[in-house]
Design a protein around this motif. Structure first.
Motif, PDB file in Angstrom:
ATOM      1  N   HIS A 194      75.442  43.173  29.946  1.00 40.02           N
ATOM      2  CA  HIS A 194      76.785  43.203  29.374  1.00 40.02           C
ATOM      3  C   HIS A 194      77.486  44.526  29.674  1.00 40.02           C
ATOM      4  N   GLU A 240      69.875  41.765  28.359  1.00 43.74           N
ATOM      5  CA  GLU A 240      71.229  41.272  28.125  1.00 43.74           C
ATOM      6  C   GLU A 240      72.187  42.393  27.733  1.00 43.74           C
ATOM      7  N   LYS A 293      73.069  35.326  32.923  1.00 41.29           N
ATOM      8  CA  LYS A 293      71.851  35.609  32.181  1.00 41.29           C
ATOM      9  C   LYS A 293      70.601  35.283  32.985  1.00 41.29           C
ATOM     10  N   ASP A 294      70.624  34.167  33.709  1.00 37.48           N
ATOM     11  CA  ASP A 294      69.456  33.738  34.476  1.00 37.48           C
ATOM     12  C   ASP A 294      69.697  33.800  35.983  1.00 37.48           C
ATOM     13  N   THR A 343      78.085  37.878  31.025  1.00 40.12           N
ATOM     14  CA  THR A 343      76.701  38.040  30.568  1.00 40.12           C
ATOM     15  C   THR A 343      76.055  36.672  30.368  1.00 40.12           C
ATOM     16  N   ALA A 344      76.797  35.748  29.751  1.00 41.29           N
ATOM     17  CA  ALA A 344      76.274  34.394  29.557  1.00 41.29           C
ATOM     18  C   ALA A 344      76.101  33.676  30.886  1.00 41.29           C
TER      19      ALA A 344
END
Length: 289
Positions: A145, A141, A126-127, A122-123
């Motif tokens: 996830h 998000e 994210k973009d 997810t991190a």
């Protein structure tokens, strides 16, 4: 010196020289098909060669980030020693780098690792252009996830999931023709994509090809060679399961360069007007190890 001792010493010397040649070729991305097979064979029996290469690759990544130009001429024989010495002097100490490099940092994931792995992806994504395109902005998000967790569960059950020791990086591979997810899982995937489900497309893979479903490293842990560790471990594991070809898709040109350094080549690309570009890549692995 007896003949047996001399032969043993000579064999060890030749093996050491060959390891240096393999590391140098892998570092520059100039491994032939025969060298790829030899490297994987060595890495399976002695994972330290992957750790040594990861150490070198990590330093080269730092040089790239600093925009330091490198020559494409053959790698000098003393390059490894000079890079390791420089890294020891001005970089983190060995304990701070989690000890043994890629061999100890990359491992097969278990079910208990999937929640943390989903957070890492997810991190990492994210973009990412493609996930931004296919997932609604509302609760983006949370949706991302949950989707990552669902896909990782599928890969852990039917394919290969690799993580680094502290799960700062994650890689997932699926074999050819994996089972279709259960109906309730498909319903969740449809709901999470919402009104953007029609944007979700994926090129049909080649017959018999494995698929690299995802590879992500937390932003704060990037540039440390973790992607290299994950790729070498993951591709070696796939090869032991009989994989001869691995395919993937990416929407980030930086990923294209990363994968090319690990034996992937671009087979096609698309640049639609209303969606991110997509590069299709493949890596032909040795038929046996």
């Amino acid at each position: 010196m007896s003949n047996n001792i001399w032969r043993s010493w000579h064999t060890m010397k030749e093996e050491s020289r060959r390891r240096e040649e393999l590391r140098a070729a892998a570092l520059t991305g100039h491994l032939s098909d025969a060298q790829k097979q030899e490297f994987i064979q060595v890495a399976v029996t002695d994972p330290s060669i992957s750790a040594e290469l990861e150490e070198l690759q990590s330093t080269m990544t730092r040089l790239d980030a600093a925009d330091i130009k490198r020559s494409e001429e053959p790698v000098p024989s003393d390059l490894e020693a000079r890079i390791i010495n420089a890294r020891t002097k001005d970089g983190p100490s060995a304990p701070e780098r989690s000890g043994a490099g890629s061999a100890s940092r990359a491992r097969l994931a278990g079910t208990e690792d999937l929640e943390a792995a989903a957070h890492t992806l997810t991190a990492a994504f994210k973009d990412y252009p493609w996930t931004r395109h296919v997932i609604p902005t509302q609760e983006y998000e949370l949706r991302l996830h949950r989707l990552q967790h669902l896909h990782l569960t599928q890969a852990e059950q039917h394919g290969i999931v690799v993580v680094t020791g502290a799960i700062e990086g994650v890689l997932a591979l699926l074999p050819p023709d994996p089972p279709t997810p259960a109906p309730e899982v498909l319903e969740q995937i449809l709901a999470l994509h919402g009104d953007r489900i029609d944007r979700l497309t994926q090129t049909e893979g080649s017959p018999g090809a494995w698929r690299l479903e995802t590879l992500g490293v937390r932003p704060e842990s990037q540039g440390q060679g973790l992607a290299t560790a994950l790729l070498f471990f993951g591709l070696s594991a796939a090869a032991t399961h009989g994989a001869q070809r691995v395919e993937l898709e990416t929407s980030d040109p930086r990923n294209v360069r990363l994968y090319e350094r690990h034996g992937f080549t671009v087979t096609s690309s698309t640049e639609p007007l209303s969606a991110p570009p997509v590069w299709h890549m493949e890596n032909r692995l040795p038929s046996s190890i």
